[in-house]
Write a protein that holds these residues in place. Structure first.
Motif, PDB file in Angstrom:
ATOM      1  N   ASP A 193     -45.447  12.475  -8.703  1.00 38.27           N
ATOM      2  CA  ASP A 193     -45.848  12.383  -7.261  1.00 38.27           C
ATOM      3  C   ASP A 193     -47.269  12.672  -7.105  1.00 38.27           C
ATOM      4  O   ASP A 193     -47.903  13.590  -7.510  1.00 38.27           O
ATOM      5  CB  ASP A 193     -44.925  13.566  -6.553  1.00 38.27           C
TER       6      ASP A 193
ATOM      7  N   GLY B 207     -49.781  13.648  -5.021  1.00 38.91           N
ATOM      8  CA  GLY B 207     -49.956  14.022  -3.840  1.00 38.91           C
ATOM      9  C   GLY B 207     -51.393  14.130  -3.474  1.00 38.91           C
ATOM     10  O   GLY B 207     -52.363  14.099  -4.398  1.00 38.91           O
TER      11      GLY B 207
ATOM     12  N   ASN C  35     -47.935   7.244  -0.332  1.00 44.02           N
ATOM     13  CA  ASN C  35     -47.951   8.023   0.728  1.00 44.02           C
ATOM     14  C   ASN C  35     -49.104   7.389   1.624  1.00 44.02           C
ATOM     15  O   ASN C  35     -49.836   6.619   0.883  1.00 44.02           O
ATOM     16  CB  ASN C  35     -48.323   9.464   0.553  1.00 44.02           C
TER      17      ASN C  35
ATOM     18  N   ASP D 190     -41.683  15.746   5.226  1.00 41.84           N
ATOM     19  CA  ASP D 190     -42.358  16.381   4.234  1.00 41.84           C
ATOM     20  C   ASP D 190     -43.628  16.853   4.700  1.00 41.84           C
ATOM     21  O   ASP D 190     -44.545  15.974   4.998  1.00 41.84           O
ATOM     22  CB  ASP D 190     -42.402  15.249   3.085  1.00 41.84           C
TER      23      ASP D 190
END
Ligand code: ATP
Ligand code: MG
Length: 412
Positions: A12, A14, A83, A211
């Motif tokens: 992930d 992020g 994202n 999220d």
């Protein structure tokens, strides 16, 4: 030699943190046991997007290093998160004539139908990440889930296409190349989080995952087992920190401590003053000021969330409510605030039920990485028997659309 087909890896990427989870798959059941976890502060990202290749590449390398030392497994490939507010969910439909002389629908017809339903329907400069078929219709008969093997002449589809901007996907591939990781699939982070925290029953009933990341808030709405809608809002929990820094006239580091220790989604009562110790210095703040600043930002964020849920057409019709993931979900009383504001059931979600070194895996900020690992275990790559290329020999541009129908496998 390590048997790479027995390991599944999720990374992930992020905005604030890169997290990776390595699972070892049971030889007979395929059930993963967590054998490696890595968590490293990230740089070079803005609002979920890669803006400097070296920052995330280094963080990925470091996070994988942590997980590799723990598991003894050298990671070459993984399923990766994407994202950013460029991620778009488009409803689409299409029609084809069944090609075989005996009018038996085959896999080729379905592939052709998906092409018809997607080509030209998604705005230019976008890469399709996933086509989620909602239902098929064969000669007027509605609500068919899988038409292969049925007989008819006119085949129609109703689907949801998840796409991302080509430059953003390209930057992600370049970062992965630098980190020498081959992507087995690229999945929106909220969709991966959903994989880790939702039950089949919830997916069927109707549920939304929110999220709450550092720089983004992403929403995914599921109903009848399928992803119906996904969206990313470019505002996250770091905005609360920044507001506190500005409003309380203090450093972001101090503001972060204020948020973590004295922040709450619903106003906390108690003494009028609170104090925070940072770098050996203690600073005092008015509790009312903190409450007010957080309230204003959350109001704005939830207004945007409400708008997205409305666009999904499911507002206040989520029988299984909402599940909160991401570090931002850990703000005190976030669940109460969500229930009050959205008027639905709410809980904080984490990936549970794993054996192994899974201590922090059940925390909401790990949901995306854990979900990516689960998706990696189900990817074509594992289904077809393992990795071919090693770390350092990665090939770009093979991830988009590779996990076709992966979302359908939520039901598996
Ligand atoms: N206990 C806590 N209370 C409140 N906020 C918290 C807590 N723990 C972490 N956070 C916040 O969570 C945010 C980071 O969440 P997360 O790690 O899920 O983001 P990310 O995945 O790096 O970012 P993004 O998903 O936006 O790209 C930070 O803003 C951090 O301050
Ligand atoms: Mg995140």
């Amino acid at each position: 030699m390590q048997d790479s087909s027995r390991y599944a890896v999720g990374i992930d990427i992020g905005t604030t943190t890169v997290r990776c989870v390595v699972g070892h798959l049971d030889a007979t059941t395929g059930t993963p046991t967590i054998v490696g976890v890595g968590e490293v502060i990230n740089t070079g990202m803005r609002k979920g997007n890669v803006v400097n290749l070296n920052g995330p590449a280094q963080a990925i390398d470091d996070a994988l290093g942590e997980a590799e030392r723990m598991s003894g497994y050298e990671v070459n490939s993984a399923t990766i998160s994407i994202n950013g507010s460029h991620i778009l969910s488009t409803s689409t439909d299409g029609m084809v004539a069944v090609s075989a002389a005996d009018h038996l629908v085959d896999h080729e017809d379905v592939v052709r139908l998906e092409e018809v339903a997607t080509v030209g329907k998604v705005p230019a400069n976008r890469e399709i990440l996933e086509v989620v078929p909602h239902s098929y219709r064969l000669d007027g008969q509605d609500n068919i889930k899988d038409p292969v093997g049925m007989t008819g002449t006119r085949l129609e589809i109703n689907a949801n296409v998840i796409s991302a901007m080509v430059p953003q996907v390209g930057a992600l591939h370049s970062t992965l190349d630098l980190a020498k990781v081959t992507p087995n699939g690229i999945i929106p982070s909220v969709v991966a989080a959903a994989k880790a925290v939702l039950s089949e029953q919830q997916l069927e009933n109707g549920v939304a995952v929110i999220d709450m990341g550092g720089a983004t808030t992403s929403i995914a709405v599921f109903e009848e087992g399928d992803l119906q809608y996904a969206a990313v809002i470019p505002v996250g929990s770091n905005n609360i920190t920044n507001d506190l820094a500005i409003g309380l006239k203090t450093d972001p580091e101090v503001a972060e401590q204020v948020k973590l220790h004295h922040g709450s989604a619903t106003p906390l009562t108690g003494s009028d003053k609170v104090s925070v110790k940072h770098a050996g210095e203690t600073t005092e703040f008015d509790r009312d000021d903190i409450n007010e600043i957080i309230e204003a930002r959350l109001e704005e964020m939830f207004e945007a969330i409400g708008k997205e849920l409305k666009k999904a057409g499911k507002h206040a019709k989520l029988p299984s409510g909402v599940v909160l993931t991401g570090g931002g979900a850990k703000l005190k009383h976030m669940v109460d605030y969500t229930k009050q504001t959205l008027g639905v059931a709410a809980r904080v979600g984490g990936a549970t039920g794993f054996g192994g070194v899974a201590e922090h895996i059940d925390e909401p900020q790990f949901a995306t990485a854990a979900g990516l690992m689960l998706l990696d275990a189900q990817s074509d790559h594992h289904q077809n028997g393992g990795h071919k290329s090693g770390r350092g020999k990665s090939t770009a541009n093979q991830a988009g659309g590779m996990l076709k129908r992966l979302l359908g496998r939520f039901k598996a």
